[in-house]
Motif scaffolding. Structure first.
Motif: not given
Length: 174
Positions: A107-108, A133, A136, A139-140
């Protein structure tokens, strides 16, 4: 089953199920936006297949044959010019790239590319892929406090099936 039926007896690609074929194509797809390229060399496709096939219970030596079978029969990966391949439609490439990030739970790394137009659709698709997700991811993006990132979060809202209600409301508010 339809895909298996259309390949001749002895076809290497016919021995793989749909999930295994997606695994093969994910890495090929992901390499393209990472390099900002629309095509990938046949050598790179064969090398990728050869590295993945043993994990799928197949011999790495089947890689070249599988590349040719996909090229000749499936229509997903096409030879644009001699020894260079591309996905027949950008949507396939973006989808398989999203699948790869979701499978790897990267994800990052995915969100870090939010400013790069090559990755916008991949980010939105990743939010909607099973096993993702989406909360996530959204939100990021919202944490960036940037109009483009907020827009991308809204696109994630369009693809995600199970976006948490609190995140959905935050996106709508923004």
């Amino acid at each position: 089953e339809w895909d298996r039926a259309k390949f001749p007896e002895g076809a290497a690609i016919a021995t793989l199920d749909a999930q295994q074929k997606r695994v093969l194509l994910r890495g090929v797809a992901r390499a393209l936006p990472e390099k900002h390229e629309a095509e990938i060399s046949e050598r790179d496709v064969v090398e990728h297949f050869a590295s993945v096939l043993p994990d799928l219970g197949r011999s790495a030596s089947d890689a070249q044959q599988m590349v040719h079978e996909i090229r000749d029969r499936s229509g997903i990966l096409v030879e644009r010019r001699p020894s260079y391949f591309a996905f027949s439609h950008l949507t396939f490439q973006e989808y398989f790239t999203a699948l790869d990030h979701v499978a790897g739970k990267t994800w990052d790394r995915l969100i870090a590319r939010w400013k790069d137009p090559w990755w916008h659709e991949v980010i939105a698709l990743a939010a909607g892929v099973q096993g993702s997700d989406p909360g996530r991811i959204a939100r990021s993006l919202l944490a960036k406090k940037d109009d483009l990132a907020i827009f991308l979060a809204a696109e994630c809202l369009e693809t995600a099936i199970d976006m948490p209600l609190s995140v959905r409301r935050q996106i709508e508010k923004e």
